[in-house]
Write a protein that holds these residues in place. Structure first.
Motif, PDB file in Angstrom:
ATOM      1  N   CYS A  51       4.996 -53.805  26.356  1.00  0.00           N
ATOM      2  CA  CYS A  51       6.082 -54.448  27.108  1.00  0.00           C
ATOM      3  C   CYS A  51       6.089 -55.955  26.874  1.00  0.00           C
ATOM      4  O   CYS A  51       7.158 -56.560  26.713  1.00  0.00           O
ATOM      5  CB  CYS A  51       5.940 -54.138  28.593  1.00  0.00           C
ATOM      6  SG  CYS A  51       6.299 -52.426  29.040  1.00  0.00           S
ATOM      7  N   ASP A  52       4.921 -56.554  26.845  1.00  0.00           N
ATOM      8  CA  ASP A  52       4.831 -57.999  26.605  1.00  0.00           C
ATOM      9  C   ASP A  52       5.384 -58.364  25.226  1.00  0.00           C
ATOM     10  O   ASP A  52       5.921 -59.462  25.033  1.00  0.00           O
ATOM     11  CB  ASP A  52       3.387 -58.474  26.722  1.00  0.00           C
ATOM     12  CG  ASP A  52       2.877 -58.458  28.156  1.00  0.00           C
ATOM     13  OD1 ASP A  52       3.714 -58.373  29.076  1.00  0.00           O
ATOM     14  OD2 ASP A  52       1.648 -58.503  28.355  1.00  0.00           O
ATOM     15  N   ALA A  56       8.779 -52.172  24.647  1.00  0.00           N
ATOM     16  CA  ALA A  56       9.000 -51.162  25.681  1.00  0.00           C
ATOM     17  C   ALA A  56       9.423 -51.851  26.964  1.00  0.00           C
ATOM     18  O   ALA A  56       9.244 -53.063  27.129  1.00  0.00           O
ATOM     19  CB  ALA A  56       7.731 -50.332  25.899  1.00  0.00           C
ATOM     20  N   GLU A  57       9.987 -51.069  27.883  1.00  0.00           N
ATOM     21  CA  GLU A  57      10.444 -51.587  29.176  1.00  0.00           C
ATOM     22  C   GLU A  57       9.935 -50.674  30.280  1.00  0.00           C
ATOM     23  O   GLU A  57       9.947 -49.441  30.139  1.00  0.00           O
ATOM     24  CB  GLU A  57      11.981 -51.629  29.234  1.00  0.00           C
ATOM     25  CG  GLU A  57      12.622 -52.563  28.230  1.00  0.00           C
ATOM     26  CD  GLU A  57      14.136 -52.455  28.231  1.00  0.00           C
ATOM     27  OE1 GLU A  57      14.770 -53.335  27.630  1.00  0.00           O
ATOM     28  OE2 GLU A  57      14.674 -51.484  28.810  1.00  0.00           O
ATOM     29  N   ARG A  58       9.505 -51.283  31.387  1.00  0.00           N
ATOM     30  CA  ARG A  58       9.111 -50.519  32.573  1.00  0.00           C
ATOM     31  C   ARG A  58      10.283 -50.425  33.543  1.00  0.00           C
ATOM     32  O   ARG A  58      11.111 -51.320  33.610  1.00  0.00           O
ATOM     33  CB  ARG A  58       7.964 -51.199  33.315  1.00  0.00           C
ATOM     34  CG  ARG A  58       6.669 -51.383  32.572  1.00  0.00           C
ATOM     35  CD  ARG A  58       5.674 -52.040  33.518  1.00  0.00           C
ATOM     36  NE  ARG A  58       4.413 -52.399  32.895  1.00  0.00           N
ATOM     37  CZ  ARG A  58       4.177 -53.556  32.321  1.00  0.00           C
ATOM     38  NH1 ARG A  58       5.132 -54.476  32.263  1.00  0.00           N
ATOM     39  NH2 ARG A  58       2.992 -53.819  31.799  1.00  0.00           N
ATOM     40  N   LEU A  67       8.657 -45.498  31.444  1.00  0.00           N
ATOM     41  CA  LEU A  67       8.692 -46.339  30.251  1.00  0.00           C
ATOM     42  C   LEU A  67       9.751 -45.832  29.294  1.00  0.00           C
ATOM     43  O   LEU A  67       9.945 -44.624  29.150  1.00  0.00           O
ATOM     44  CB  LEU A  67       7.344 -46.312  29.519  1.00  0.00           C
ATOM     45  CG  LEU A  67       6.167 -47.114  30.095  1.00  0.00           C
ATOM     46  CD1 LEU A  67       6.556 -48.571  30.259  1.00  0.00           C
ATOM     47  CD2 LEU A  67       5.673 -46.513  31.381  1.00  0.00           C
ATOM     48  N   SER A  70      12.594 -50.602  24.386  1.00  0.00           N
ATOM     49  CA  SER A  70      13.348 -51.779  24.810  1.00  0.00           C
ATOM     50  C   SER A  70      14.791 -51.683  24.336  1.00  0.00           C
ATOM     51  O   SER A  70      15.062 -51.470  23.153  1.00  0.00           O
ATOM     52  CB  SER A  70      12.707 -53.041  24.250  1.00  0.00           C
ATOM     53  OG  SER A  70      13.465 -54.171  24.588  1.00  0.00           O
TER      54      SER A  70
END
Length: 326
Positions: A51-52, A56-58, A67, A70
């Motif tokens: 994610c950082d 990916a996105e939470r 998850l 992105s």
């Protein structure tokens, strides 16, 4: 995000596997841990790195965290998935891991479907009772598709998606579908129904129709299918729908014409007993829409109506020169 951070994020076998899995479907952290055979804290650490790096996105959904790939880095994500697919053909060890992961992913899909079937079994009697009062679902769906056929759907928001049927119906015609529901259990049902669709095409989001979690002018089409009768005051819900629509975007509302079936308040928690055309026209006008003539489907004791309208374009601000001349 610099390219070195992206390569660093992908420099671990577990994170490569996670990236490959998220290319197939949206997954909860617990589901990822189950597929990978690792502890949830360890998987969460790997997820945080992805994610950082913007890969990916939470998204929190009640006590669960889901998850997905992105959405903001589409070309990069496509390139990563192409590279991972190529790696499977070139690296037997990685291919074996991915194949084992896919077998476990099938078990996740089966578990979701079983949970959805259990929910349907518990509520089937209620839904059958309601369906018996109005036109067949297939007729309603055909009428809705016809009402929206005049222009491309673009980015579509299905507010109150319920079982996900409307999102599924239009997934092939829209560029992207976001399916929103407030009820966590219904989202789980919808996720089971929609999990066969490409992960990049359909997104499920928890949220309330009175406070949509999206920026202004995010969508081209909004659908509220059998949702508005749950609103104590429909005006704020329509104002929110207008806010997230682009100028010229369209809204379609499927709901009941005014009726006197008071039992629906008690048995099905309907707050409003349908809407008259005049009521709906006033609501749409107040929210900034230009309404089209509605469609009536009179196949039962309850008449189903389809109201469509177009979002007025935002007024262009006057230039300082023009204002000074007036």
């Amino acid at each position: 995000m610099v390219i070195e951070d992206i390569f660093k994020a992908l420099g671990d076998p577990t994170r490569l596997r996670i990236a490959r899995l998220l290319g197939a479907m949206e997954l909860a952290v617990g589901e990822l841990a189950q597929v990978l055979g690792q502890s949830q804290p360890r998987v969460s650490r790997h997820v945080g790195i992805l994610c950082d790096a913007g890969l990916a996105e939470r998204r929190r959904e009640g006590s669960w965290v889901f998850l997905r790939q992105s959405e903001s880095r589409g070309p990069l994500i496509e390139a990563v998935q192409h590279l991972l697919a190529l790696a499977e053909t070139e690296e037997p060890g990685f291919a074996a891991l991915c194949e084992a992961d896919r077998r476990k992913l099938a078990a996740i899909r089966d578990a979701r479907e079983a949970a959805a079937e259990s929910y349907f079994a518990r509520h089937a009697g209620e839904w059958d009772e309601l369906r018996a009062l109005h036109s067949a679902d297939a007729e309603v769906e055909t009428g809705l598709a016809a009402a929206l056929a005049a222009a491309p759907l673009g980015h579509l928001l299905d507010i109150g998606t319920g079982t996900g049927r409307i999102a599924e119906l239009f997934a092939d015609q829209a560029e992207r579908v976001v399916a929103l529901d407030k009820n966590l259990e219904m989202l789980r049902v919808a996720r089971a129904k929609l999990q066969h669709l490409p992960a990049a095409r359909v997104e499920l989001v928890q949220g309330d129709f009175g406070d949509l979690p999206f920026p202004d002018a995010s969508f081209d089409t909004v659908i509220l299918h059998q949702v508005l009768h749950f609103a104590p005051d429909p005006a704020p819900a329509l104002a929110e729908a207008a806010r997230v629509l682009r100028g010229g975007g369209r809204i379609a509302i499927v709901d009941f014409a005014s009726h006197d079936h008071e039992e629906l308040r008690i048995r099905h928690q309907h707050v409003r007993l349908g809407f008259s055309d005049r009521q709906m026209a006033e609501l749409l006008k107040g929210a900034g829409f230009i309404a089209s003539p509605p469609t009536a489907l009179e196949g039962g004791a309850l008449v189903v109506k389809i109201w469509t309208a177009e979002r007025r374009a935002a007024a262009s601000p006057k230039s300082p020169a023009l204002e000074s001349a007036q």
